[in-house]
Enzyme design. Structure first.
Site, PDB file in Angstrom:
ATOM      1  NE  ARG A   1      85.480  62.996 133.024  1.00  0.00           N
ATOM      2  CZ  ARG A   1      86.639  63.377 132.145  1.00  0.00           C
ATOM      3  NH1 ARG A   1      87.392  64.001 132.833  1.00  0.00           N
ATOM      4  NH2 ARG A   1      86.631  62.979 131.057  1.00  0.00           N
TER       5      ARG A   1
ATOM      6  CD  GLU B   1      85.106  70.087 135.217  1.00  0.00           C
ATOM      7  OE1 GLU B   1      85.582  69.117 135.889  1.00  0.00           O
ATOM      8  OE2 GLU B   1      84.855  70.214 133.823  1.00  0.00           O
TER       9      GLU B   1
ATOM     10  CG  HIS C   1      88.203  69.550 132.884  1.00  0.00           C
ATOM     11  ND1 HIS C   1      87.188  68.787 132.805  1.00  0.00           N
ATOM     12  CD2 HIS C   1      89.274  68.603 132.298  1.00  0.00           C
ATOM     13  CE1 HIS C   1      87.416  67.498 132.313  1.00  0.00           C
ATOM     14  NE2 HIS C   1      88.492  67.480 132.138  1.00  0.00           N
TER      15      HIS C   1
HETATM   16  C1  8YV Z   1      89.271  66.468 127.741  1.00  0.00           C
HETATM   17  C2  8YV Z   1      89.320  65.092 129.776  1.00  0.00           C
HETATM   18  O1  8YV Z   1      89.753  67.644 127.391  1.00  0.00           O
HETATM   19  O2  8YV Z   1      90.307  63.146 128.139  1.00  0.00           O
HETATM   20  C3  8YV Z   1      89.688  63.760 129.177  1.00  0.00           C
HETATM   21  O3  8YV Z   1      89.246  62.559 129.693  1.00  0.00           O
HETATM   22  O4  8YV Z   1      89.025  65.054 130.864  1.00  0.00           O
HETATM   23  C4  8YV Z   1      89.876  65.912 128.815  1.00  0.00           C
HETATM   24  O5  8YV Z   1      91.411  65.711 128.463  1.00  0.00           O
HETATM   25  C5  8YV Z   1      87.849  66.553 128.118  1.00  0.00           C
HETATM   26  O6  8YV Z   1      87.354  65.627 128.292  1.00  0.00           O
HETATM   27  C6  8YV Z   1      87.242  67.596 126.921  1.00  0.00           C
HETATM   28  O7  8YV Z   1      87.038  67.131 125.814  1.00  0.00           O
END
Ligand code: 8YV
Length: 309
Positions: A228, A257, A275
């Site tokens: 993150r 983002e 991302h």
């Molecule tokens: C997701 C991510 O696509 O799984 C996670 O924590 O960051 C990504 O795989 C994102 O959260 C979108 O929903």
């Protein structure tokens, strides 16, 4: 009448179809008047599919029993508030480990070999005039992992296949792991060539990769950010990349983002990725299926496949 659920944002078609086949789905992201929709649904919605759920939304849905987060990271869900209201929370772990590990190694190679610039160099016809400058390799280098969890372990395996040495830092030593453990992140940053951030988001990891940690990594060190954006002091990172007091960074996650800092665009020592860690057909379909499986299990009174609360 089937169980009524709220979908908070656009999900994968396969997931939306599966939800619609089982539940009466109300799409918050398509509502002309969100508050009116929530008021109308007040006493009917028992589940949420998606993310971004805080106490305000929970209190507008007093019959809410479960939040099925689309993602392994659930930092957009207030889990303490959910717990206090006896609302279950689930995520989508494991099904994205391979996709995340593949792209992480891919971004590291892209940064070490300047693949985006090399591609651009050829398209601009520059190769006819001169060979592309020599770049760097991964083998023989040391990768320090912040967050040796399910995804971190898959990345460690692949880094070893790249003949890299792997070390790690985290809340505690993991006795079953063969890698050297650092109990101080800054000491690990000082000793490694590559620092990988693959820790969960949230308050506990906020800016844990501080200016001091980045300075310890130094002018020949590389940062890889896959967890993150909040876990990195982005302002310090940008400054040091501009001043070349940090060797480079490959980033898949950012603050704010998708409206990330445009100052990053001019830098030659970064590789930017939107991302997309888990963004493959194969993996997102599995993530969607896990969202549905958690809701199905809950409403059938069965154990939840992947509960976090
Ligand atoms: C997701 C991510 O696509 O799984 C996670 O924590 O960051 C990504 O795989 C994102 O959260 C979108 O929903």
């Amino acid at each position: 009448m089937s169980v009524e659920i709220l979908q908070t944002h656009k999900l994968l078609a396969s997931c939306e179809e599966a939800l619609a086949a089982r539940y009466t789905v109300h799409k918050l992201h398509q509502a002309a008047d969100r508050e009116a929709l929530l008021a109308d649904l007040r006493d009917r919605v028992r589940g949420i599919a998606g993310g971004n759920v805080g106490p305000e939304l929970m209190d507008k849905l007093p019959k809410l029993e479960i939040i099925a987060n689309f993602g392994v990271g659930y930092d957009t869900i207030d889990t303490a508030a959910a717990k206090a209201r006896s609302i279950r929370v689930t995520n989508t772990p494991d099904v994205l480990n391979d996709a995340m590990a593949e792209i992480t190694i891919g971004l590291m190679i892209a940064l070490a070999r300047k693949l985006p610039q090399a591609d651009h160099y050829v398209r601009q016809g520059k190769w006819k005039r001169a060979t592309f400058p020599l770049q760097a390799e991964l083998n023989g280098k040391t990768l320090g992992i912040l967050g040796l969890g399910r995804i971190g372990k898959e990345i460690a395996l692949r880094a070893q296949a790249m003949k890299m040495r792997v070390v790690y830092h985290g809340r505690h030593r993991q006795p079953d792991e063969p890698f050297v453990y650092y109990d101080k992140l800054i000491e690990m940053a000082r000793d490694v060539d590559w620092l990988l951030a693959i820790a969960p988001g949230g308050k506990a990891t906020e800016k844990v990769i501080s200016r001091q940690v980045l300075e310890a990594l130094g002018p020949t060190g590389y940062l890889v950010s896959m967890g993150r954006g909040t876990s990195i002091d982005q302002a310090a990172l940008l400054e040091m990349l501009q001043a070349k007091t940090l060797g480079g960074a490959a980033m898949d996650v950012f603050e704010n983002e998708p409206d990330i800092d445009p100052a990053l665009f001019a830098l030659d020592n970064v590789v930017l990725s939107p991302h997309q860690g888990s963004a493959t057909h194969q993996t997102r379909n599995k993530m969607g299926a896990l969202v549905v499986a958690n809701l199905d299990a809950h409403f059938a009174g069965d154990p939840l496949p992947s509960a976090v609360v």
